[in-house]
Design an enzyme around this catalytic site. Structure first.
Site, PDB file in Angstrom:
ATOM      1  CD  GLU A   1      -3.693  -6.062   2.460  1.00 33.69           C
ATOM      2  OE1 GLU A   1      -4.544  -5.333   3.012  1.00 33.69           O
ATOM      3  OE2 GLU A   1      -2.465  -5.827   2.542  1.00 33.69           O
TER       4      GLU A   1
ATOM      5  CD  GLU B   1      -3.043  -1.059   2.181  1.00 35.23           C
ATOM      6  OE1 GLU B   1      -2.845  -0.450   3.246  1.00 35.23           O
ATOM      7  OE2 GLU B   1      -4.128  -1.586   1.887  1.00 35.23           O
TER       8      GLU B   1
HETATM    9  C1  BGP Z   1      -4.497  -2.880   4.956  1.00 33.83           C
HETATM   10  C2  BGP Z   1      -3.123  -3.406   5.402  1.00 33.83           C
HETATM   11  C3  BGP Z   1      -3.175  -4.746   6.077  1.00 33.83           C
HETATM   12  C4  BGP Z   1      -4.379  -4.903   6.993  1.00 33.83           C
HETATM   13  C5  BGP Z   1      -5.660  -4.455   6.293  1.00 33.83           C
HETATM   14  C6  BGP Z   1      -6.883  -4.554   7.162  1.00 33.83           C
HETATM   15  O1  BGP Z   1      -4.426  -1.501   4.863  1.00 33.83           O
HETATM   16  O2  BGP Z   1      -2.274  -3.527   4.259  1.00 33.83           O
HETATM   17  O3  BGP Z   1      -1.953  -4.891   6.772  1.00 33.83           O
HETATM   18  O4  BGP Z   1      -4.178  -4.250   8.179  1.00 33.83           O
HETATM   19  O5  BGP Z   1      -5.531  -3.116   5.866  1.00 33.83           O
HETATM   20  O6  BGP Z   1      -7.017  -3.367   7.899  1.00 33.83           O
HETATM   21  P1  BGP Z   1      -7.201  -3.438   9.488  1.00 33.83           P
HETATM   22  O7  BGP Z   1      -6.195  -4.411   9.966  1.00 33.83           O
HETATM   23  O8  BGP Z   1      -6.982  -2.065   9.946  1.00 33.83           O
HETATM   24  O9  BGP Z   1      -8.611  -3.921   9.697  1.00 33.83           O
END
Ligand code: BGP
Length: 489
Positions: free
Chosen positions: A388, A194
């Site tokens: 993701e 990201e």
């Molecule tokens: C994305 C990240 C992941 C993970 C995901 C879910 O931005 O790349 O590492 O964290 O978000 O978000 P969260 O864990 O805040 O629910």
């Protein structure tokens, strides 16, 4: 005229995605140095800001308080779910699911503890050798992110992270080291997780403490430029050292809609999408898009480039484009009231009345995934990879230990259906790694209660629990999805 592709390609890469700092634990074991992720200090719920990440709270003072022990750094960022000691058990569960690929990241600070060390930490290198051997034993391909929200703290302390050009050299030494070490085991790589987040939280994305910057925006985009250059050099090195590997970029995709057919709303949404796709434009096309010239001028940002930077970006573009997709966002030129849904990720965002909203305010939009797959493939004509996607939710453990999560199955089924439609639309989609196949630490909340997994982990927000793993209902469902190559949803 080629026929329309019906269903997922035979070699479609089904799997799951994780990140070292949310998974491993062992934060001070095996010679690992401290990292930016270890500084996510405990912020009691009632004191938390609406920022998307507590890392935005990180200041020089807070770092010193943590290092001096005055300020207890927050569980569980430091401890994850103990994958460091349990990786064989966890990988056996991923194999039971039928994973073709497993996305993970390396702790840069496990390999170069300070970030600027001349020699790597052998114990750290060996740990990942063992993990890759375990994955390959089960026929699972590693998909490795070099930097996933984790910058060695030594680079923050010495250079203020990626705002300094010196970090490019330290990153490329790290990349070359792991390419050479793992060239026979890892064939899929990503340079940064990201990469757009560094312009939202410079500490999360690049170990940059903004209170040390004279000009915050200037610093963020200068740090970002250094990451673009480093990514191109890593791409060059990867192609030289592992000719049969594929190396890509990774974007937090923020598909943004206009709140109405009012041309002002249309233009606002267009700009939001441009500003999000700017990052993949550089990675995939090899140059800064023209609309960024106006943004830089209007915000007094002057990038310091070195001779050869533009040539590097142009010559070493990525092999594929990966991204995270959780939600879509809606913007209005004149919003009545803000929208917590997107965590204020995009200025002017409002609630979309056509969409359901998750427990954490993220607006659930499966069709938006088809929209963004088409938009990105039309824009780049490069293979895409969804690395993701998932639903963070509160899960309930029944008296018999079972976890019924139909809401998660419903979310994932609807997104996979739209992926299938996009493939029929002609999109070249390489694979899909659902985020958090095993419950792990939430990035934005530093909690366990925001669970994504097919596998439940017995651990609460304060680190209490047995860490025992158990299969939720969605485990058997996803196993069948993979076994049927996306036919049985
Ligand atoms: C994305 C990240 C992941 C993970 C995901 C879910 O931005 O790349 O590492 O964290 O978000 O978000 P969260 O864990 O805040 O629910």
């Amino acid at each position: 005229m080629s026929s329309v592709i019906q269903g997922f390609p035979k070699n479609f890469l089904w799997g799951g995605a994780t990140a070292a700092n949310q998974l491993e634990g062992g934060y001070n074991e095996g010679g690992k140095g401290l990292s930016s992720a270890d500084m996510i200090a405990y912020i009691p719920k009632e004191q938390r800001s609406k920022e998307i990440s507590h890392a935005m709270e990180i200041t020089s003072e807070r770092i010193e308080k943590i290092l001096s022990g005055e300020f207890e750094a927050r569980f569980p960022k430091r401890d994850g779910i103990d994958f460091y000691h349990r990786y064989k058990e966890d990988i056996a569960l991923f194999a039971e699911l039928g994973f073709k690929v497993f996305r993970m990241s390396l702790h840069w600070s496990r390999i170069f503890p300070n970030g600027y060390d001349e020699q790597p930490n052998e114990e750290g290198l060996q740990f990942y050798d063992d993990v890759f051997d375990e994955l390959l034993k089960h026929g699972i391909q590693p998909l490795v992110t070099l930097s996933h929200y984790e910058t060695p703290l030594g680079l923050t302390q010495k250079y203020n992270g990626w705002v300094s050009r010196e970090v490019v050299e330290h990153y490329t030494r790290y990349a070359e080291t792991v390419f050479r070490r793992y060239k026979d085991k890892v064939k899929y790589w990503l340079t940064f997780n990201e990469i757009n987040v560094i312009t939202i939280s410079a500490f999360t994305g690049g170990g940059v403490v903004v209170d040390r910057l004279d000009n915050k925006l200037q610093g963020m985009y200068q740090a970002l430029h250094h990451q673009f250059v480093a990514s191109s050099i890593a791409t060059k090195l990867c192609h030289e050292i592992i000719p049969d590997a594929k190396i890509g970029c990774m974007l937090a995709r923020m598909e943004t809609y206009p709140n109405s057919c009012n041309p002002e709303d249309i233009r606002k949404a267009q700009l939001a999408n441009q500003m999000n796709l700017f990052f993949t434009d550089v990675h995939a096309r090899g140059e800064y898009p023209k609309f960024m010239d106006r943004y830089f001028e209007e915000n007094n940002i002057v990038l310091h480039k070195e001779d050869g930077d533009d040539e590097l970006l142009k010559q070493y573009t990525v092999d594929y484009i990966s991204f995270s997709y959780y939600m879509s966002i809606t913007v209005a030129e004149n919003p009545e009231g803000g929208n917590e849904a997107a965590g204020n990720l995009v200025a002017g965002s409002v609630m979309n009345p056509y969409l359901e909203t998750s427990d954490w305010g993220w607006q659930i939009d499966p069709i938006g995934l088809r929209v963004t797959l088409n938009a990105m493939y039309d824009r780049y004509q490069k293979p895409l990879f969804i690395v993701e996607n998932g639903l963070g939710a509160y899960d309930k453990v029944e008296a018999d230990g079972s976890v019924h999560d139909p809401y998660r199955i419903d979310y994932l089924r609807k997104h996979i259906e739209q992926m299938k439609e996009a493939i029929k639309d002609g999109v070249d989609l390489m694979g899909y790694t659902a985020w958090g196949p095993i419950d792990l630490v939430s990035m934005s909340t530093s909690e366990m209660s925001k669970r994504y997994g097919f596998i439940y982990v017995d651990q609460d927000d304060d680190g209490n629990g047995t860490l025992a793993r158990s299969r939720k209902d969605s485990f058997a469902w996803y196993k069948q999805v993979i076994a049927s190559n996306g036919e049985q949803l």
